[in-house]
Write a protein that holds these residues in place. Sequence first.
Motif, short mmCIF file in Angstrom:
data_model
loop_
_atom_site.label_atom_id
_atom_site.label_comp_id
_atom_site.label_asym_id
_atom_site.label_seq_id
_atom_site.Cartn_x
_atom_site.Cartn_y
_atom_site.Cartn_z
N LEU A 262 0.06 -4.15 23.82
CA LEU A 262 -0.19 -2.73 23.67
C LEU A 262 -0.82 -2.52 22.31
N THR A 263 -2.07 -2.09 22.28
CA THR A 263 -2.80 -2.01 21.01
C THR A 263 -3.46 -0.67 20.84
N ASP A 264 -3.67 -0.28 19.59
CA ASP A 264 -4.48 0.90 19.34
C ASP A 264 -5.95 0.51 19.51
N TYR A 265 -6.83 1.51 19.42
CA TYR A 265 -8.24 1.27 19.72
C TYR A 265 -9.00 0.80 18.48
N ALA A 266 -9.88 -0.17 18.70
CA ALA A 266 -10.84 -0.60 17.68
C ALA A 266 -12.22 -0.56 18.30
N ASN A 267 -13.20 -0.13 17.54
CA ASN A 267 -14.57 -0.06 18.05
C ASN A 267 -15.01 -1.39 18.64
N GLY A 268 -15.36 -1.39 19.91
CA GLY A 268 -15.89 -2.58 20.54
C GLY A 268 -14.88 -3.43 21.28
N ILE A 269 -13.60 -3.08 21.24
CA ILE A 269 -12.60 -3.92 21.92
C ILE A 269 -12.86 -3.98 23.42
N GLU A 270 -13.47 -2.92 23.97
CA GLU A 270 -13.79 -2.91 25.40
C GLU A 270 -14.91 -3.88 25.75
N ASP A 271 -15.64 -4.36 24.75
CA ASP A 271 -16.65 -5.41 24.99
C ASP A 271 -15.99 -6.76 25.29
N LEU A 272 -14.76 -6.92 24.84
CA LEU A 272 -14.05 -8.20 24.95
C LEU A 272 -13.06 -8.24 26.11
N PHE A 273 -12.40 -7.10 26.37
CA PHE A 273 -11.31 -7.07 27.35
C PHE A 273 -11.46 -5.88 28.29
N GLN A 274 -10.94 -6.05 29.50
CA GLN A 274 -10.89 -4.95 30.45
C GLN A 274 -9.65 -4.10 30.14
N VAL A 275 -9.90 -2.92 29.63
CA VAL A 275 -8.81 -2.02 29.27
C VAL A 275 -8.13 -1.53 30.55
N GLY A 276 -6.81 -1.64 30.57
CA GLY A 276 -6.05 -1.25 31.75
C GLY A 276 -5.74 -2.40 32.67
N LYS A 277 -6.48 -3.51 32.53
CA LYS A 277 -6.24 -4.69 33.37
C LYS A 277 -5.79 -5.91 32.57
N GLU A 278 -6.32 -6.05 31.34
CA GLU A 278 -5.99 -7.21 30.50
C GLU A 278 -5.24 -6.80 29.24
N ILE A 279 -5.51 -5.61 28.77
CA ILE A 279 -4.80 -5.02 27.63
C ILE A 279 -4.57 -3.53 27.93
N ILE A 280 -3.63 -2.94 27.23
CA ILE A 280 -3.39 -1.50 27.33
C ILE A 280 -3.58 -0.90 25.94
N ILE A 281 -4.31 0.21 25.90
CA ILE A 281 -4.58 0.89 24.63
C ILE A 281 -3.75 2.16 24.55
N TYR A 282 -3.13 2.38 23.41
CA TYR A 282 -2.34 3.58 23.18
C TYR A 282 -2.98 4.41 22.07
N ASN A 283 -2.56 5.65 21.97
CA ASN A 283 -2.86 6.48 20.80
C ASN A 283 -1.57 7.12 20.33
N ASN A 284 -1.64 7.87 19.26
CA ASN A 284 -0.42 8.45 18.67
C ASN A 284 0.31 9.38 19.63
N ASP A 285 -0.42 9.97 20.55
CA ASP A 285 0.19 10.96 21.45
C ASP A 285 0.87 10.33 22.65
N ASP A 286 0.35 9.18 23.13
CA ASP A 286 0.91 8.62 24.37
C ASP A 286 1.66 7.31 24.17
N LEU A 287 1.91 6.93 22.92
CA LEU A 287 2.56 5.65 22.64
C LEU A 287 3.91 5.54 23.33
N LEU A 288 4.79 6.52 23.13
CA LEU A 288 6.14 6.45 23.70
C LEU A 288 6.10 6.48 25.23
N GLU A 289 5.21 7.28 25.76
CA GLU A 289 5.08 7.36 27.22
C GLU A 289 4.69 6.00 27.81
N LYS A 290 3.75 5.31 27.17
CA LYS A 290 3.30 4.02 27.69
C LYS A 290 4.37 2.93 27.49
#
Length: 331
Positions: A262-290
């Motif tokens: 579970l990682t926060d977002y970095a510019n270009g991370i979606e070039d390396l991994f499929q978000v939602g299938k290989e990694i999950i990205i959180y933000n300050n608002d949805d961290l606890l929910e995820k």
Amino acid sequence: MVYKIIIIGANDKYNLEWFYQYNFIKYYNFQLIPILYNLYGYFYPNYNLFSRLYLARYNRKVSKIVEKTKPDITLIFKGVYLTEQTIYHIRKFCNLVIHYMTDEAEGNNFERSKKVSLLSDYVFTSMEKFIPLYKKLGINAKYLGYACEPDMHRKLPFNINDYRYFSCDICFIGTYRKEREYLLSKLKNYNLKIFGPGWFLRCKNKQLRRKIMGRSVKGHELAKAYNYSKISINIFKKIDALFGMKANMRVYEALGCGSFLLTDYANGIEDLFQVGKEIIIYNNDDLLEKIDYYLSNKKEREEIAIKGQEKVYKNYTYWHRINEILKTIKW
């Protein structure tokens, strides 16, 4: 024919230089000659007398060894500590000079990197946003990310003692930073374990301090920490996320260990991994929910972890990174 390669960098077990040495020895027909320094923290602005003397001595050592061995390749990691005179001397006795620079966004690292990069045949950087700046200077620069090492970053057989010490719902591994304390303080009521330097001295949140394990973990112990946590959380340094690092070492290492990331977002991370299938990205608002969702959904969590591990093993090991370098320099 056995080719000679000199690796110049920091003497720190399980750092970037260590993993490159390990893979050059394991997979390639090179005679490896490491020239490593031990006082990395001193090689920044406002040198004291001791660090200046050590730096001068180290540069003389590099020059002498290069002159004596006459390597085919010199691979310099983060060469901000080398003087221009030393680089010129290396070029006299070496066919090919490669500079792999990281952390350009820290302080004046980019300005300090230029003196080495301008005298190198090839430059690789972990920060994509700096490539146009290098190319404006006529420097042949290319993005090269970090990686995992499958011999170390892997699923481990169960061990009851390791389980007792490392087992947790959420694991964070990294150096203390104020923004990391702020974010992790939201998790103070979870089964959280924090590993890394600086936390005991600088963390002010009393409840969060109870989660601090009081030490760093590297290598095999890092693998144990990731293996025995249900969720591995990553928090980028802000400048790394902004300037195109895409993924730090912890991303690759956690995924290599088969951990759910579970990682926060970095510019270009979606070039390396499929978000939602290989990694999950959180933000300050949805961290606890995820966190709540994936702690409650073991099957989905483990499926994502498996796909993440498959991706790094297929594309992002240190073997892949060295092959990319050798392909680029047409070796």
